[in-house]
Scaffold this active site. Structure first.
Site, mmCIF file in Angstrom:
data_model
loop_
_atom_site.group_PDB
_atom_site.id
_atom_site.type_symbol
_atom_site.label_atom_id
_atom_site.label_comp_id
_atom_site.label_asym_id
_atom_site.label_seq_id
_atom_site.Cartn_x
_atom_site.Cartn_y
_atom_site.Cartn_z
ATOM 1 N N GLY A 50 -90.730 -10.723 -1.891
ATOM 2 C CA GLY A 50 -92.087 -10.589 -2.179
ATOM 3 C C GLY A 50 -92.897 -12.003 -2.077
ATOM 4 N N GLY A 76 -88.985 -13.990 -10.919
ATOM 5 C CA GLY A 76 -90.578 -14.684 -11.129
ATOM 6 C C GLY A 76 -91.063 -14.888 -9.692
ATOM 7 N N ASN A 131 -96.595 -4.956 -3.475
ATOM 8 C CA ASN A 131 -95.857 -5.012 -4.782
ATOM 9 C C ASN A 131 -96.962 -5.118 -5.844
ATOM 10 O OD1 ASN A 131 -94.289 -5.392 -6.983
ATOM 11 N ND2 ASN A 131 -93.499 -7.228 -6.301
ATOM 12 N N CYS A 134 -94.542 -5.768 -9.954
ATOM 13 C CA CYS A 134 -93.273 -6.915 -10.378
ATOM 14 C C CYS A 134 -93.406 -7.013 -11.752
ATOM 15 C CB CYS A 134 -93.433 -8.064 -9.577
ATOM 16 S SG CYS A 134 -92.385 -9.500 -10.180
ATOM 17 N N THR A 197 -88.289 -2.291 -10.753
ATOM 18 C CA THR A 197 -87.373 -2.215 -11.707
ATOM 19 C C THR A 197 -88.061 -1.735 -13.202
ATOM 20 O OG1 THR A 197 -88.113 -4.546 -12.127
ATOM 21 C CG2 THR A 197 -85.819 -4.171 -10.905
#
Ligand SMILES: Cc1cc2nc3c(=O)[nH]c(=O)nc-3n(C[C@H](O)[C@H](O)[C@H](O)COP(=O)(O)O)c2cc1C
Length: 307
Positions: A50, A76, A131, A134, A197
């Site tokens: 990312g 992160g 994304n 996240c 996730t």
């Protein structure tokens, strides 16, 4: 045997993969980290870590905790930033046979658009994966993916900023993922990837403290496979776009389950940490399965469990 798959049929450039096996963002670096371990050019595509406008150091340690059949991470979004990616990584990628998809993350829809604009026309970049899922950053990221309206906003902003194929990556941390998928499709996405996730945590009972520095993290690996498979099944039934399945895929049989649920392609993530050539093993296992069953075209398997 024909394993090729078109991931962005509506896009002017298209995204034709030689086979359906990609790497999952954040688990395969920039591809270069694995190139001495096996022939990464054989994969369908590589999705890089990312990437944000500015470089990021990521969260405080501890950032990885192994759980039963899974992995919790709270990296992160540590990454080199878009400038270094364009200067140092893309020139390498442009000499590769395997297409590279750049995964992007921002704190506002405008940041996503800026990232997409920067990547437009960069040699070595074949597509963008957005994304909006996240779970490990304070602002942006997963917040956009949890509701259909903001997911559509980011998708539309990115589409307006680039001619590259746009994949939008969904979060499972929402009450109705199919609704988010439909909104993203209506906003112009070329394909949908899922899942990122699942939010989770672990506690050190001796120290009486959360194990992760960030307190919470994202769960991946075999533990999430049934959830991911179900969500792929739901989303593939709700949209016409190509769907890319991800979540706990470690073997060819896992990948074939996702394909039979309706995925046109798959991503291998956490499995690469235990077995760096897991994506290649998955590909070779799919080829073996097709050969054993006398299947000449992969498309025969896509959605086979839906019929
Ligand atoms: C260490 C780690 C870092 C990740 N970083 C990213 C990321 O930067 N962008 C992203 O979209 N997904 C990221 N993911 C999510 C994976 O791409 C994938 O969606 C998820 O792990 C589920 O697949 P898996 O069970 O095969 O790992 C990361 C996952 C892990 C384990």
């Amino acid at each position: 045997m024909n394993l090729s798959v078109q991931i962005a049929p509506e896009n002017r450039h298209g995204l034709l993969l030689a086979n359906p096996v990609m790497t999952a963002s954040g688990t395969f670096g920039y591809g270069t980290e694995y190139s001495h371990l096996f022939d990464i050019q054989r994969l369908g595509a590589i999705v890089c870590k990312g990437t944000t406008l500015k470089p990021r150091e990521g969260n405080a340690q501890t950032r990885l905790v192994e759980t039963a059949s899974g992995l919790l991470n709270s990296i992160g979004l540590q990454n080199i930033g878009i400038d270094t990616l364009i200067e140092e990584k893309a020139p390498l990628w442009s000499s590769w046979r395997v297409p590279v998809i750049v995964n992007i993350a921002g704190e506002t829809a405008n940041e996503y658009a800026q990232l997409a604009r920067r990547l437009d026309g960069v040699a070595g970049v074949s597509a963008i994966e957005v994304n909006i899922s996240c779970p490990n950053i304070k602002a942006g990221g997963a917040e956009f993916g949890t509701n259909p309206k903001s997911a559509a906003e980011v998708t539309a902003a990115v589409k307006a900023a680039t001619s590259l194929p746009v994949l939008v990556k969904l979060t499972p941390n929402t009450s109705d993922i199919a609704r988010v998928a439909v909104a993203v499709a209506e906003a112009g996405a070329d394909a949908i990837s899922l899942i990122n996730t699942l939010k989770g945590m672990a506690i050190d009972i001796t120290r009486r403290r959360p194990l992760l520095g960030n307190i919470t993290g994202g769960l991946s690996g075999p533990a999430i496979k049934p959830v991911a498979l179900y969500m792929v099944y739901e989303v593939a039934g709700a949209v016409e776009l190509p769907v890319i399945g991800c979540g706990g895929i470690a073997t060819a049989a896992d990948a074939i389950e996702f394909i039979m649920a309706g995925a046109s392609a798959v991503q291998v993530g956490t499995a690469s940490f235990a077995n760096p050539q897991a994506p290649l093993d998955v590909l070779e296992g799919i080829e073996q399965f097709m050969s054993d069953k006398g299947i000449s075209n992969l498309t025969e398997l896509v959605g086979a469990a839906r019929r």
